[in-house]
Write a protein that holds these residues in place. Structure first.
Motif, mmCIF file in Angstrom:
data_model
loop_
_atom_site.group_PDB
_atom_site.id
_atom_site.type_symbol
_atom_site.label_atom_id
_atom_site.label_comp_id
_atom_site.label_asym_id
_atom_site.label_seq_id
_atom_site.Cartn_x
_atom_site.Cartn_y
_atom_site.Cartn_z
ATOM 1 N N GLU A 262 0.836 -1.204 0.000
ATOM 2 C CA GLU A 262 0.000 0.000 0.000
ATOM 3 C C GLU A 262 0.866 1.247 0.000
ATOM 4 N N ALA A 263 0.632 2.129 -0.964
ATOM 5 C CA ALA A 263 1.338 3.415 -1.076
ATOM 6 C C ALA A 263 0.520 4.287 -2.015
ATOM 7 N N MET A 265 1.476 5.260 -4.869
ATOM 8 C CA MET A 265 1.655 4.632 -6.166
ATOM 9 C C MET A 265 1.628 3.124 -5.927
ATOM 10 N N ALA A 266 1.126 2.389 -6.882
ATOM 11 C CA ALA A 266 1.049 0.941 -6.718
ATOM 12 C C ALA A 266 2.452 0.348 -6.705
ATOM 13 N N VAL A 267 2.770 -0.397 -5.651
ATOM 14 C CA VAL A 267 4.060 -1.061 -5.524
ATOM 15 C C VAL A 267 3.818 -2.565 -5.513
ATOM 16 N N ARG A 268 4.482 -3.251 -6.417
ATOM 17 C CA ARG A 268 4.329 -4.702 -6.533
ATOM 18 C C ARG A 268 5.677 -5.368 -6.244
ATOM 19 N N ARG A 269 5.701 -6.259 -5.284
ATOM 20 C CA ARG A 269 6.915 -7.017 -4.967
ATOM 21 C C ARG A 269 6.756 -8.433 -5.476
ATOM 22 N N GLN A 270 7.659 -8.876 -6.319
ATOM 23 C CA GLN A 270 7.596 -10.240 -6.807
ATOM 24 C C GLN A 270 8.903 -10.963 -6.455
ATOM 25 N N GLY A 271 8.758 -12.173 -5.938
ATOM 26 C CA GLY A 271 9.901 -12.962 -5.510
ATOM 27 C C GLY A 271 10.082 -14.187 -6.376
ATOM 28 N N HIS A 272 11.344 -14.521 -6.632
ATOM 29 C CA HIS A 272 11.691 -15.675 -7.461
ATOM 30 C C HIS A 272 12.558 -16.622 -6.635
ATOM 31 N N ARG A 273 12.136 -17.863 -6.482
ATOM 32 C CA ARG A 273 12.858 -18.845 -5.682
ATOM 33 C C ARG A 273 13.639 -19.806 -6.576
ATOM 34 N N ASP A 274 14.801 -20.222 -6.071
ATOM 35 C CA ASP A 274 15.598 -21.198 -6.802
ATOM 36 C C ASP A 274 15.178 -22.612 -6.404
ATOM 37 N N ALA A 275 15.907 -23.610 -6.889
ATOM 38 C CA ALA A 275 15.523 -25.004 -6.641
ATOM 39 C C ALA A 275 15.606 -25.375 -5.166
ATOM 40 N N ASP A 276 16.393 -24.643 -4.393
ATOM 41 C CA ASP A 276 16.513 -24.900 -2.961
ATOM 42 C C ASP A 276 15.459 -24.170 -2.145
ATOM 43 N N GLY A 277 14.565 -23.443 -2.819
ATOM 44 C CA GLY A 277 13.539 -22.691 -2.114
ATOM 45 C C GLY A 277 14.015 -21.340 -1.630
ATOM 46 N N GLY A 309 4.912 7.664 -0.166
ATOM 47 C CA GLY A 309 4.419 6.899 0.972
ATOM 48 C C GLY A 309 5.027 5.521 1.078
ATOM 49 N N PHE A 310 6.151 5.313 0.431
ATOM 50 C CA PHE A 310 6.867 4.035 0.462
ATOM 51 C C PHE A 310 8.349 4.327 0.331
ATOM 52 N N SER A 311 9.155 3.801 1.242
ATOM 53 C CA SER A 311 10.594 4.041 1.213
ATOM 54 C C SER A 311 11.323 2.871 0.570
ATOM 55 N N ALA A 312 11.920 3.128 -0.590
ATOM 56 C CA ALA A 312 12.700 2.094 -1.255
ATOM 57 C C ALA A 312 13.886 1.670 -0.404
ATOM 58 N N VAL A 313 14.518 2.631 0.258
ATOM 59 C CA VAL A 313 15.714 2.322 1.044
ATOM 60 C C VAL A 313 15.371 1.468 2.257
#
Length: 324
Positions: A262-263, A265-277, A309-313
């Motif tokens: 929520e901010a 501006m729309a902020v979308r976080r996407q995560g990518h996992r490897d074979a070990d999770g 309304g969202f801090s990247a740092v």
């Protein structure tokens, strides 16, 4: 789409440099120590260190964050923009701030796009690697908690550091950065920079693999922060960077998890996992943000930040495990 060499120009403020071992405070808590002798310096860079407040009373090995500024900036500008000094004080982290010289680049950009400065053991990358080694040998640094953060041209250099010296870093964060090898001197090599989708994930990954004589077991975890309306460093380069790093991690570019933050501006976080999770790659896509650093309402007015309304740092500091 364009990637000018002078992005983030226009910031030029004096830097307070102190002799190594002398502590002092300024109104912005941006006191530095300059290290003149840290080993070979083929890139002709300056090495600046910032110790956390009350460093003498801290116990145990501490984190080290390498901060790489954008074009037209210096170390003081970067701290003023990002607030990493406050995070360092609250978490007991040391800050290493390599600084470009005008003699190397008139706009004070790190030369991430020059082959001689962006290969293992050469040029500016070699200088930064020596700085990290010097800091680890002279300060109580936890080698497992050495991370790099860069903005714009500094982000591209942080990616190059992770690609060429993966053993030095645990994590790397690129704010408005680019994949490794996205610009080369020959015309065939230039094309992917202007058309990032001209290469597939494995071809992007091969640009990193090509600089190592032996296979690399694991590359640093990557956090990408990028605005979808960036007219200086196109968002397609963020997608290409994710494709490059997920291929290096042995996974694909389809996220395993997507969260919305929520901010204003729309902020979308996407995560990518490897074979070990293990979550090997994270992308924060900020809808409608241009070539700016996303900030929250904390009173900071530094350009080129934008209060959404969202801090990247702060988000990156959490990704690094420095903050809860």
């Amino acid at each position: 789409m364009r990637i000018p060499l002078e992005v983030n120009a226009g910031l030029n403020r004096p830097l307070m440099v102190l002799a190594l071992g002398i502590t002092a405070a300024s109104s912005h808590a941006q006191s530095f120590a300059e290290v003149d002798s840290f080993g070979e310096n083929p890139g002709n860079l300056r090495m600046l260190l910032r110790m956390p407040r009350h460093a003498g009373s801290l116990t145990g090995p501490r984190p080290l964050v390498v901060l790489l500024h954008g074009c037209g900036q210096d170390a003081c500008d970067l701290l003023r923009l990002t607030g990493w000094d406050r995070i360092a004080d609250s978490t007991g982290s040391y800050l290493l701030l390599p600084q470009q010289r005008g003699a190397n680049n008139p706009m004070r950009c790190f030369n991430w796009f020059r082959t001689d400065d962006a290969r293992p053991g050469e040029g500016e990358l070699a200088s930064i690697a020596r700085m990290i080694a010097h800091a680890r040998s002279t300060l109580p640094i936890d080698p497992g908690r050495v991370h790099a953060f860069g903005v714009s041209a500094g982000a591209a250099m942080a990616v190059a550091l992770a690609a060429c010296h993966p053993d030095l870093l645990g994590q790397v964060a690129a704010v408005a950065g680019a994949p490794y090898g996205s610009i080369a001197r020959d015309e065939a090599g230039r094309r992917p920079a202007f058309q990032p989708d001209a290469l597939g994930p494995e071809a992007w990954a091969d640009r990193v693999r090509a600089v190592h004589s032996d296979p690399v077991a694991r590359y640093p975890r990557l956090v990408v922060m990028h605005g979808t309306a960036d007219a200086v460093v196109d968002f397609d380069l963020a997608r290409a960077l994710v494709a490059q790093w997920t291929a290096l991690a042995g996974t694909d570019s389809i996220p395993d998890r997507v969260d919305r933050i929520e901010a204003r501006m729309a902020v979308r976080r996407q995560g990518h996992r490897d074979a070990d999770g293990r979550e090997a790659v994270v992308l924060y896509a900020i809808e409608g943000l241009g070539h700016r650093l996303a900030q929250d309402a904390d009173g900071r007015k530094a350009w080129p930040g934008k209060d959404i309304g969202f801090s990247a740092v702060l988000a990156i500091a959490r990704e690094f495990g420095l903050l809860d």
